[in-house]
Write a protein that holds these residues in place. Structure first.
Motif, PDB file in Angstrom:
ATOM      1  N   ILE A  28      81.318  19.445  45.150  1.00 51.43           N
ATOM      2  CA  ILE A  28      80.899  19.496  43.750  1.00 51.43           C
ATOM      3  C   ILE A  28      81.566  20.624  42.988  1.00 51.43           C
ATOM      4  N   ASN A  32      82.745  20.986  38.645  1.00 53.46           N
ATOM      5  CA  ASN A  32      81.556  21.388  37.897  1.00 53.46           C
ATOM      6  C   ASN A  32      81.446  22.904  37.815  1.00 53.46           C
ATOM      7  N   SER A  34      79.661  26.459  38.224  1.00 54.42           N
ATOM      8  CA  SER A  34      78.752  26.974  39.231  1.00 54.42           C
ATOM      9  C   SER A  34      78.714  28.493  39.143  1.00 54.42           C
ATOM     10  N   SER A  52      83.885  28.233  35.921  1.00 54.44           N
ATOM     11  CA  SER A  52      83.827  26.942  35.250  1.00 54.44           C
ATOM     12  C   SER A  52      84.577  25.894  36.058  1.00 54.44           C
ATOM     13  N   SER A  53      84.454  24.645  35.636  1.00 53.40           N
ATOM     14  CA  SER A  53      85.178  23.566  36.309  1.00 53.40           C
ATOM     15  C   SER A  53      86.684  23.799  36.231  1.00 53.40           C
ATOM     16  N   ALA A  96      74.647  25.249  40.869  1.00 52.55           N
ATOM     17  CA  ALA A  96      75.683  24.372  40.348  1.00 52.55           C
ATOM     18  C   ALA A  96      75.050  23.344  39.436  1.00 52.55           C
ATOM     19  N   VAL A  98      75.467  19.656  37.990  1.00 53.71           N
ATOM     20  CA  VAL A  98      76.118  18.371  38.198  1.00 53.71           C
ATOM     21  C   VAL A  98      75.469  17.380  37.245  1.00 53.71           C
ATOM     22  N   THR A 102      70.607  20.866  37.447  1.00 52.13           N
ATOM     23  CA  THR A 102      70.983  22.161  38.013  1.00 52.13           C
ATOM     24  C   THR A 102      70.397  22.276  39.408  1.00 52.13           C
TER      25      THR A 102
END
Length: 114
Positions: A28, A32, A34, A52-53, A96, A98, A102
């Motif tokens: 993940i 995404n 986190s 960040s992603s 994280a 998704v 959360t």
């Protein structure tokens, strides 16, 4: 559903280092945002570091220059903590986001002795 499991906490003297790991039950972290949070006794949970992603990072002022957040491209996120201080003592949680959910780990205790 995602499970997050932290490890790497412990007791360390001031000035020492620890590396926390957060392993997710599936991949993940690469797609995404986190982060790592901490909560000291009697205090609110606070953001320590975020990635960040896209891989951009930000840190709480209190840990800038000492902590580094990173991740692999699979299912593990890290928090390298150097020059630890007694005020860093807390339970550290990984988190994280998704979609609209959360997820939180169970936390790992970090204790820094003076």
């Amino acid at each position: 559903q995602v499970q997050l499991v932290e490890s790497g906490g412990g007791l360390v003297q001031a000035g020492g280092s620890l590396r926390l790991s957060c392993v997710a039950s599936r991949n993940i972290f690469s797609g995404n945002g986190s982060g790592w949070y901490r909560q000291a006794p009697g205090k609110q949970r606070e953001l320590v570091a975020h990635i960040s992603s896209a891989g951009n990072t930000k840190y709480a002022d209190s840990v800038k220059g000492r902590f580094t957040i990173s991740r692999d491209n699979a299912n593990t996120m890290y928090l390298q903590m150097n020059s630890l201080k007694p005020e860093d003592t807390a339970v550290y949680y990984c988190s994280a986001v998704v979609g609209y959910t959360t997820y939180w780990g169970q936390g790992t205790q970090v204790t820094v002795s003076s």
